[in-house]
Each structure stands twice: as structure tokens, then as C-alpha cells.
Design a protein around this motif. Structure first.
Motif, mmCIF file in Angstrom:
data_model
loop_
_atom_site.group_PDB
_atom_site.id
_atom_site.type_symbol
_atom_site.label_atom_id
_atom_site.label_comp_id
_atom_site.label_asym_id
_atom_site.label_seq_id
_atom_site.Cartn_x
_atom_site.Cartn_y
_atom_site.Cartn_z
ATOM 1 N N GLY A 274 6.716 -16.324 -14.866
ATOM 2 C CA GLY A 274 7.037 -15.496 -16.022
ATOM 3 C C GLY A 274 6.477 -14.090 -15.979
ATOM 4 N N SER A 286 7.197 -12.452 -21.456
ATOM 5 C CA SER A 286 6.937 -12.815 -22.846
ATOM 6 C C SER A 286 6.892 -11.587 -23.745
ATOM 7 C CB SER A 286 5.627 -13.593 -22.969
ATOM 8 O OG SER A 286 4.522 -12.772 -22.602
ATOM 9 N N HIS A 314 9.718 -18.669 -20.759
ATOM 10 C CA HIS A 314 8.892 -17.462 -20.721
ATOM 11 C C HIS A 314 9.301 -16.429 -21.768
ATOM 12 C CE1 HIS A 314 7.351 -19.155 -17.068
ATOM 13 N NE2 HIS A 314 8.495 -19.047 -16.447
#
Length: 392
Positions: A274, A286, A314
Motif C-alpha cells: 500500500g 491510504s 489500502h
């Protein structure tokens, strides 16, 4: 064509062959008219002319993001199978960013150039040209990866939503790559591939074209037979012509960018977690704070469903992150003959929902973590039904 062709099939096949011999092809390859509105180093932003038959523009502008090495005609393959033609016909203000030919002198350009400069400048240029409106960013393949990294790196960009098509974030789940990854680690990063791309300044156009063709090796081998069996099918032959033109116009990868993709995506599989180190910072997915629609092709060998949907866990900062599985391979899901009844339908609904001028038709919802997240609308007549069947 039937084993024993019907008279009308013979007539149609003869007409197709004659048309190809006399005019050089069957497909309508005329590009949609456009105007250059912004440019820079390996950056050209075009605005497609509105359809005069459409009264007014609908919703926020759409920016199509081309992947590296692929020609921008991926979005405007041929008339009838052109996402650009479809969006313009729907009354949407449509833009595209492309990069032009890559030469040896661009060998030192890394992915930072696209994430820090090209895409942010293109997004701001489109927003300004559209009167300050936020921009729907639509990226295919590596263009989708660039779009995700750009949105995560700069949450202040005027982005209305992201749509990424065929963009794998876990390459360990790509069947074409998985068997090779243990071998890539044997040389500690100083093997033949590394020495080769450093010496020639990247991945040259013939190699890029060969790699794309290899991903559909079975279709490549059976293509002559398929053409012979479909000589009466004008649409089939036109699509073959258009895809051949697309493949022939592949361009090179800049050396440093290719090196980053090779070492960070292919070998290290960085985005699986991620985040990705780029320059002197770490970009975390994120941080994306806009709605994200993720498309996966049911028959995509380059970016299979599992490799694409791996991004969803993510996207914790997105107000709405969804997955849609649609028919087709890597290019077919974007602009194949079936895309108009699947991918484009889903994309239309998404763009309408997240445009400022459009009413919110239902409450925001997040794709359940751990679930398939397939289908943006349970009542849809297209796309999602097939997606849920695949999930089962």
C-alpha cells in the motif's frame, strides 16, 4: 462463419476482403478532433471538441491518463470502440494527457516526473480550462498506478474522483510474472536485464511491443485462423485492424522509469503493502481522499482480478472505494466491442454520481473490507451481474 458458409456469409466475406484490398482496411480509424491546451516535457494535454449535437456539457471534466509505452489511441481505438467518442457523445468535457515519443535523452527521467510534474500539471490545466471544476481522473494500466500515486501524494489537487482500469498493485498474483520473480532475485539486481536497460537507456519500442503481444500469446498464435473464420464479420475484422495499429505504435520506456518499474514493482512488489518510496518520501495510498472506482478485466492476463482488487484494503482514506469486474482482457476491458455495454455503463454512472452538478443518487458507502466488493449497483443490468457470477 459457419463450417459450410451460407450465401449471405459468402457475400459479406467477399465484400470485406474487397474493401480491405481496395481501401487498405475496414476499421474507421479517424481520430476524434482535439485541441492542445497545455504542454511540457513529455506532457501534452488535449481537449476533445464537444459534440455539436449535444446541447451542453454534463458534469465535471474527465481526464484520460495514458500509461507509459502505450499510445494514446488506447482511449480512441476506432469509431464505435472509442471511449473518447463515447464520453464526448455523452456530453462530457473530455481531456487526455499523453507523453509523445521517448528518446535516449529522456533516459534519466524517473516515475517522479509523472507523479510530481506531468499528472499534477495536467489535472490543474484541465480544471482551469473547465472553469475551475474538479476533474475525474481515469487511468488505464500504468496510467492508473500513476493516478493513484499522484492523488495520494497531493490531496490538494482538484480531483473529483479516480477510476483505474487494469492496474495491478500486487504483481505476485500476475501469472505471467509469478514464476519469474524467484529468478529475478538470484543476481541481486545486477543481472542481464539491469545491465541491458542501463546500456540502451530504457526498454526500446520493439521489446515493449513484443512483451504486450506475449501477454496474449494464445490469441497471437490463433489469430490467422480466427480471421479466416470471421471473414464475414466486419466488426471483428475492424477490431483486429485497430488493435494491430495500437500494438504497432507502442513507444519506449525511459531508462530510469523502466528501472524503477522493474526493481520496485516487478521484483520488490512494493505496492502490495500500500505504499511506495519515490524520491525522498514514501507515498501511502491510504492518503487518497477522493472516491475510487477500480476496474478489473475478467480475462486480463496482464492485470488479473486478484492482482487489481488487492488495492482496495489500502484505500482507507477514500469515502467510496469499489471494485467492478467487467468482461474482456487488458485492452478489451477498456475499448473492446463489449466495453460499451459493461465498462462504459459503469463509468457513466460513476461520473454522474460524483459530479458536482449531479444529485447524489444514494448514500456513500465503502467497499466491505475482506469482501469482493464487486458491483457498484446491485440493480444494474450490465456488468455487475456478470461480476457477481464470477465471484461465486
Amino acid at each position: 462463419m459457419d463450417l459450410i458458409p451460407k450465401p449471405e456469409q459468402v457475400v459479406s466475406a467477399a465484400g470485406n476482403v474487397a474493401h480491405k484490398l481496395l481501401y487498405g482496411g475496414i476499421a474507421d480509424l479517424r481520430p476524434m478532433p482535439r485541441t492542445l491546451i497545455d504542454e511540457g516535457t513529455l506532457r501534452q494535454v488535449h481537449h476533445y471538441h464537444p459534440d455539436p449535437e449535444v446541447e451542453s456539457a454534463s458534469g465535471d471534466p474527465v481526464l484520460l491518463v495514458t500509461p507509459l509505452a502505450a499510445p494514446a489511441i488506447c482511449f480512441d481505438l476506432r469509431r464505435g470502440c472509442s471511449l473518447v467518442e463515447h464520453l464526448v457523445g455523452e456530453g462530457r468535457a473530455t481531456y487526455l494527457v499523453e507523453y509523445g515519443a521517448v528518446s535516449f535523452r529522456e533516459r534519466r527521467l524517473g516515475m517522479e516526473h509523472w507523479v510530481d510534474d506531468v499528472l499534477p500539471a495536467a489535472i490543474r490545466a484541465v480544471s482551469a480550462h473547465a472553469g475551475g471544476r474538479p476533474v475525474h481522473v481515469v487511468g488505464w494500466s500504468l496510467g492508473g498506478i500513476f493516478a493513484l500515486l499522484t492523488a495520494a501524494d497531493d490531496p490538494g489537487l482538484p480531483i473529483a474522483s479516480l477510476s483505474v482500469l487494469g492496474s495491478p498493485t500486487d504483481v505476485s498474483l500476475v501469472p505471467l510474472v509469478a514464476p519469474l520473480r524467484p529468478l529475478l532475485d538470484l543476481t541481486g539486481g545486477h543481472g542481464l536485464v539491469t545491465r541491458a536497460y542501463r546500456a540502451i537507456g530504457g526498454a526500446p519500442q520493439p521489446v515493449v511491443r513484443w512483451a504486450f503481444q506475449l501477454s496474449s500469446f494464445q490469441k497471437l498464435v490463433t489469430k490467422p485462423l480466427a480471421v479466416a473464420m470471421n471473414l464475414d464479420d466486419t466488426e471483428f475484422l475492424a477490431q483486429i485492424e485497430a488493435v494491430d495499429r495500437f500494438t504497432a505504435h507502442m513507444v519506449a520506456y525511459p531508462g530510469r522509469s523502466f528501472g524503477q518499474l522493474y526493481h520496485r514493482f516487478l521484483k520488490a512488489n512494493m505496492l502490495q503493502g500500500g505504499s511506495m518510496e519515490l524520491g525522498e518520501r514514501t507515498i501511502d495510498l491510504s492518503a487518497i481522499s477522493v472516491p475510487v472506482l477500480v476496474f478489473a478485466g475478467a480475462n486480463d492476463a496482464i492485470a488479473p482480478v486478484r492482482a487489481v482488487e488487492a488495492v482496495l484494503p489500502h484505500l482507507t482514506g477514500s469515502p467510496d472505494a469499489r471494485l467492478e469486474v467487467v468482461p474482456g482482457g487488458h485492452l478489451g476491458m477498456l475499448t473492446g466491442r463489449g466495453a460499451r455495454d459493461s465498462t462504459w455503463v459503469v463509468l457513466d454512472e460513476w461520473l454522474t454520481e460524483w459530479s458536482d452538478r449531479a444529485p447524489r443518487r444514494r448514500a456513500r458507502r465503502r467497499t466491505p473490507r475482506g469482501g469482493t466488493g464487486i458491483g457498484t449497483n446491485p440493480e444494474r443490468r450490465h456488468g455487475s451481474g456478470g461480476s457477481r457470477a464470477l465471484a461465486h
